[in-house]
Design an enzyme around this catalytic site. Structure first.
Site, PDB file in Angstrom:
ATOM      1  N   GLU A 143      43.245 -50.905  -0.055  1.00 19.30           N
ATOM      2  CA  GLU A 143      42.737 -51.970  -0.926  1.00 19.30           C
ATOM      3  C   GLU A 143      43.388 -53.312  -0.616  1.00 19.30           C
ATOM      4  OE1 GLU A 143      44.005 -48.960  -1.786  1.00 19.30           O
ATOM      5  OE2 GLU A 143      43.532 -48.529  -3.878  1.00 19.30           O
ATOM      6  N   HIS A 152      48.289 -50.580   1.788  1.00 19.27           N
ATOM      7  CA  HIS A 152      47.265 -49.714   1.206  1.00 19.27           C
ATOM      8  C   HIS A 152      45.901 -50.257   1.619  1.00 19.27           C
ATOM      9  CE1 HIS A 152      49.710 -47.902  -2.358  1.00 19.27           C
ATOM     10  NE2 HIS A 152      50.467 -48.034  -1.284  1.00 19.27           N
ATOM     11  N   CYS A 212      47.865 -52.011  -6.302  1.00 18.50           N
ATOM     12  CA  CYS A 212      46.530 -52.425  -5.877  1.00 18.50           C
ATOM     13  C   CYS A 212      45.710 -52.953  -7.052  1.00 18.50           C
ATOM     14  CB  CYS A 212      45.819 -51.273  -5.189  1.00 18.50           C
ATOM     15  SG  CYS A 212      46.605 -50.809  -3.615  1.00 18.50           S
TER      16      CYS A 212
END
Length: 148
Positions: A55, A53, A86
């Site tokens: 992040e 992801h 996250c």
């Protein structure tokens, strides 16, 4: 000169577009002392990695750039409300502030579905910054995906 939340979010939106056309367009960046430290975008499809992801990638890069895992006194900008994975990484990294664009009613961990980041006393969260352009990018991606 201080750069406003909207300016940083526009940079995150540009990063999100780099995920296209293959991955969900989410972009993130981390700021420390008013300087851009790391920028990233979703790479799950490209890297065949379920934890790639935006992040997560930004937190990893920022830790390397700053040579520390504690990212206190930093601001994380992300175009989509962080998910629980996250959010946990954000808390573990001791990020000081999260600013996100679009709310995620399915997996959002900043109040939309879960309140993980809202329960952290050392972290401030601000959502809805440039919500419309962040959301439009996601809606367009999923609309095109459904047409295939």
């Amino acid at each position: 000169m201080t750069i406003a939340h909207n300016d940083w979010m526009n940079i995150a939106i540009d990063a999100a577009k780099l995920a296209l056309p293959k991955d969900v367009p989410v972009g993130a960046l981390l700021i420390a002392n008013g300087e851009l430290i790391a920028t990233g975008y979703n790479r799950r499809e490209l890297d065949c990695n379920p934890v790639a992801h935006a992040e997560m990638l930004v937190l990893q890069e920022a830790a390397l750039q700053l040579n520390r895992w504690r990212l206190t006194d930093t601001i994380l900008y992300v175009t989509l409300e962080p998910c629980p994975m996250c959010a946990s990484a954000i808390m573990q990294a001791r990020v000081g502030q999260v600013v996100f664009g679009a709310y995620d009613p399915v997996m959002g961990a900043c109040g939309s579905q879960y309140g993980l980041l809202l329960d952290s006393p050392d972290l401030s969260v601000r959502g809805g910054v440039l919500e419309e352009p962040c959301g439009a990018l996601l809606r367009d991606f999923f609309r095109q995906a459904r047409q295939k």
